[in-house]
Each structure stands twice: as structure tokens, then as C-alpha cells.
Scaffold this active site. Sequence first.
Site, short mmCIF file in Angstrom:
data_model
loop_
_atom_site.label_atom_id
_atom_site.label_comp_id
_atom_site.label_asym_id
_atom_site.label_seq_id
_atom_site.Cartn_x
_atom_site.Cartn_y
_atom_site.Cartn_z
N GLN A 1 -43.51 -3.81 -13.95
CA GLN A 1 -42.08 -3.84 -14.31
C GLN A 1 -41.26 -4.78 -13.44
O GLN A 1 -40.08 -5.01 -13.71
CB GLN A 1 -41.51 -2.42 -14.26
CG GLN A 1 -42.09 -1.54 -15.36
CD GLN A 1 -41.53 -0.13 -15.29
OE1 GLN A 1 -41.99 0.67 -14.48
NE2 GLN A 1 -40.54 0.16 -16.11
N HIS B 1 -46.77 8.48 -16.94
CA HIS B 1 -46.03 7.32 -17.46
C HIS B 1 -46.34 6.07 -16.63
O HIS B 1 -46.60 5.00 -17.17
CB HIS B 1 -44.53 7.66 -17.43
CG HIS B 1 -43.63 6.59 -17.97
ND1 HIS B 1 -42.93 6.72 -19.16
CD2 HIS B 1 -43.32 5.36 -17.50
CE1 HIS B 1 -42.23 5.62 -19.37
NE2 HIS B 1 -42.44 4.77 -18.38
N GLU B 2 -46.33 6.23 -15.30
CA GLU B 2 -46.53 5.06 -14.43
C GLU B 2 -47.99 4.58 -14.45
O GLU B 2 -48.23 3.37 -14.47
CB GLU B 2 -46.10 5.37 -12.99
CG GLU B 2 -44.62 5.72 -12.83
CD GLU B 2 -43.67 4.80 -13.55
OE1 GLU B 2 -43.94 3.59 -13.64
OE2 GLU B 2 -42.64 5.29 -14.06
N GLY C 1 -39.54 6.45 -11.49
CA GLY C 1 -40.81 5.79 -11.25
C GLY C 1 -40.70 4.32 -11.65
O GLY C 1 -39.87 3.95 -12.48
N HIS D 1 -48.45 2.46 -17.32
CA HIS D 1 -47.96 1.09 -17.07
C HIS D 1 -49.01 0.25 -16.36
O HIS D 1 -49.21 -0.93 -16.68
CB HIS D 1 -46.72 1.12 -16.17
CG HIS D 1 -45.41 1.23 -16.89
ND1 HIS D 1 -44.99 0.33 -17.82
CD2 HIS D 1 -44.41 2.15 -16.77
CE1 HIS D 1 -43.78 0.69 -18.27
NE2 HIS D 1 -43.41 1.79 -17.65
N CYS E 1 -37.60 4.78 -20.07
CA CYS E 1 -38.35 3.78 -19.30
C CYS E 1 -37.39 2.67 -18.92
O CYS E 1 -36.61 2.21 -19.77
CB CYS E 1 -39.48 3.22 -20.16
SG CYS E 1 -40.45 1.95 -19.33
N LEU E 2 -37.43 2.23 -17.67
CA LEU E 2 -36.49 1.20 -17.23
C LEU E 2 -36.72 -0.13 -17.96
O LEU E 2 -35.83 -0.97 -17.99
CB LEU E 2 -36.60 1.00 -15.71
CG LEU E 2 -36.16 2.20 -14.86
CD1 LEU E 2 -36.42 1.93 -13.38
CD2 LEU E 2 -34.70 2.55 -15.09
ZN LIG Z 1 -41.72 2.94 -17.84
#
Ligand SMILES: [Zn+2]
Length: 185
Positions: free
Chosen positions: A50, A149-150, A45, A153, A107-108
Site C-alpha cells: 500500500q 486483511h493485511e 493496518g 495484501h 481499506c485505505l
Molecule cells: Zn487494505
Amino acid sequence: MKRPIVKYGDPVLRAKGKRIAHVDERIRALASDMLETMHGANGVGLAAQQVGEALQLTVLDVSAVEDRPSTLKLNGEEVDPATAMPLILLNPELTLGEEIVSGTEGCLSFPEINAEIDRALSVVARAETLGGEQVEIEASGLLARALQHEVDHLNGILFTDRMSSVAKASLGSRLKRLQKETQGR
Ligand SMILES: [Zn+2]
């Protein structure tokens, strides 16, 4: 086009995403770039924040993950999650199921950091597609976790905010270092 992934410490990760009222070329290009960026980083995701854009836009793809299953109903109809991926969701809103499960998350924007996070086992998401249609997604398993999670964000919330205080304390020095690296750029 792949875009650089914003890392922890950049203030855009704390910005609440603006609703997207109108899909234009810029939004389509952003969504396409986000898919390429997510796939290039082997993520499941990615949120607009991000890649530096505080907008209500996220992309998801759990099809490459075999050991953490998902279920999915699209507009009330059961579908194979793998064939429905990737998802591009605008202005998503979540209703969380009551049952809570713990699971590993990364998480990226936090390279090489993982933690156990409590999340709802299942969720219902209402969102819009790039084509302007309303979509209702009922998900459980990894996809439900990724959606939570997204959507976090998109509201400026990070998975570190959801960690137990013990987990967060044990990652404290790594988080500080990452934040410093990001801000020193
Ligand atoms: Zn993340």
C-alpha cells in the site's frame, strides 16, 4: 515520514510480497514510515504494497478502536491488545480458526468503500519482528480480522476478492471509477 497510499488500480497491490531475509536500515525506515502513514490515515493496518513496496511487511494498530474488541496472546501469554500495539510483522503466516464471522471492512486503498466480509473469528500468526525474533500471535475479534486483511495484501489479495458477488456488483461502478482515477494519474 508519511508516504502516499497506493489506491486500487495500481498493479503493486496485486504483487505478492517478497520475503524479507535481512532487516537493514531501508526496512526499518519503511516500517517507521508505514506506521506514520497508517496512523495519519486512521487505519488499523497497512501492508507494504500500500506504499508501493511488494514485501512481506505489515503494521497494525487496533488500539484506537473501542467498539470492536480484540483479544491477543503473544507467545502464549494473554496481553491487553492496546498495550501491545502497534505491531510490526515480517513474513507473517496465518492459521485460520474454523469459526467464520461476518464484519464490516474498509481499506485505505479503497477510500470510502466498505463491505461485509466473512473472516475467521480467530487466527494464529507466526511472524518475525524487526529485531529478528520469532513471534506467535493468537488473536480474535478486530485484530484477527485486520491480520487476515493485511496478510491478504501481502499476497496480492484484496478485500474485493472476498466480497460476495452481490456486494461486489453493487460497488462495480465505484470500483471502476477508482481504478480509472488511479491509472489516469
Ligand atoms: Zn487494505
